[in-house]
Design a protein around this motif. Sequence first.
Motif, PDB file in Angstrom:
ATOM      1  N   LEU A  17       0.764  -1.222  -0.006  1.00  0.00           N
ATOM      2  CA  LEU A  17       0.038  -0.091  -0.049  1.00  0.00           C
ATOM      3  C   LEU A  17       0.857   1.352   0.157  1.00  0.00           C
ATOM      4  O   LEU A  17       0.567   2.325  -0.587  1.00  0.00           O
ATOM      5  N   PHE A  26      -1.268   3.980  -7.009  1.00  0.00           N
ATOM      6  CA  PHE A  26      -2.612   3.667  -6.215  1.00  0.00           C
ATOM      7  C   PHE A  26      -3.770   3.942  -7.022  1.00  0.00           C
ATOM      8  O   PHE A  26      -3.830   5.086  -7.529  1.00  0.00           O
ATOM      9  N   LEU A  29      -8.457   1.098  -2.422  1.00  0.00           N
ATOM     10  CA  LEU A  29      -8.322   0.004  -1.533  1.00  0.00           C
ATOM     11  C   LEU A  29      -9.819  -0.041  -1.048  1.00  0.00           C
ATOM     12  O   LEU A  29     -10.643   0.639  -0.628  1.00  0.00           O
ATOM     13  N   THR A  81      -5.629   1.725   8.687  1.00  0.00           N
ATOM     14  CA  THR A  81      -5.538   0.507   7.930  1.00  0.00           C
ATOM     15  C   THR A  81      -5.062  -0.575   8.812  1.00  0.00           C
ATOM     16  O   THR A  81      -5.596  -1.780   8.658  1.00  0.00           O
ATOM     17  N   LEU A  94      -6.203  -4.301  -2.709  1.00  0.00           N
ATOM     18  CA  LEU A  94      -5.507  -3.113  -3.105  1.00  0.00           C
ATOM     19  C   LEU A  94      -5.123  -3.040  -4.749  1.00  0.00           C
ATOM     20  O   LEU A  94      -4.592  -4.214  -5.221  1.00  0.00           O
TER      21      LEU A  94
END
Length: 398
Positions: A17, A26, A29, A81, A94
């Motif tokens: 992550l 990214f 998520l 998280t 993810l």
Amino acid sequence: MSHKPTADSSAQFLDLLRSSLEQNAFVKLVLGKYCGEEQDLERIVVRQVMIKDQPQLSFVYRYKNRDITKNYPTAVAIEMTAELLGASFKNAHLLTLTLEHQLAFSKKGKASVFSHKVSHGAAAPSQEHDREKQRFVDLNRPFLVDLGVTNTQHQLIPAMSRKWKQINKFIEVFRRAFEASHLSAAKAVQVVDFGSGKGYLTFAIHDFLHNTLGLPAQVTGVELRDDLVQLCNKAAERLQLAGLHFRQGDVRSYTPESLDVMIALHACDIATDHAIHMGIRSEAAIIMCAPCCHKQLRPQMRNPEVLQPMLQYGVHLGQEAEMVTDSLRALLLEAYGYETQVFEFVSLEHTSKNKMILAVKRANPIKQEKVLTQIQALKDFYGIKEQCLETLLLADGS
């Protein structure tokens, strides 16, 4: 696909992550399989946003009947998280521009990480916050030009911005109701929109069903004003929209042959009760109402002495009558087999009324007796002798 079960799988997933954020790869998520104590929380969807030129992670808490969004600095979000993984959520996905990683916990608490390549590459994430809201209707749709929402270059006309917001919110609400109903497996859908007016929402729901879902839906707008009926029918003919028609009439005079979705926005006073009654009687899968003008119960209501100082102000008395009226409607829908929500819709273009009653037919109805007892207790408390929807249902012999 690679599969790596290790004692430090959670730490490995968090490293992935962090790496995706640092490399601007990214996308999103998703934390799933919630096992905590918070009622109706289903999952958390996390995306990156820019707020005051600073990157943050936006957590959308998806509940059964609502969403709540909270934004956190990246470092704080990663710590949160880490605390949630395994303890509150047993699954996490993810998604990056090139890879997808899944963290899964077994029943014994053992964590494993699965990774595979994204076949075509994920779209680069947008980091705009509140400026690029998700659209459920494409601005390029031809009906928006014909109805004057956009110009010929498919640009939103500024004066129609509130109507554009209403259209999108309406389709967002309808989409969620549709996915929760048995109609998601239907081959065709029958929709009736009472009080269709200039047809903005009628055209939008037809477009969503035909072009987004690919369903051969029959959508009918019912409107008292003949000039608007003719206006909308001509627009539908120009655009060659199969399955979209407008008829003159109202909820008391128009009887559809079949009905899967019943819509009635701003039906005045007991017209809302007649609309809901038609939906229940037709066993509609979805009922959507935005009630207006709550006049029937207010003269009947008897308030306890302790509330008199508060209710001496007319606006409070009106709000109380509105709350009681719509609560009884929602409870009657529950009693007759619907999962029902009452919530704020949007600030509409021509009225401050922005409440919606949304009902989806249950596969397994709850026990009617309990709800009917609650309804009677409310009526007794306020001294209510008659409520229109209840009267109509009793007249059916229900």
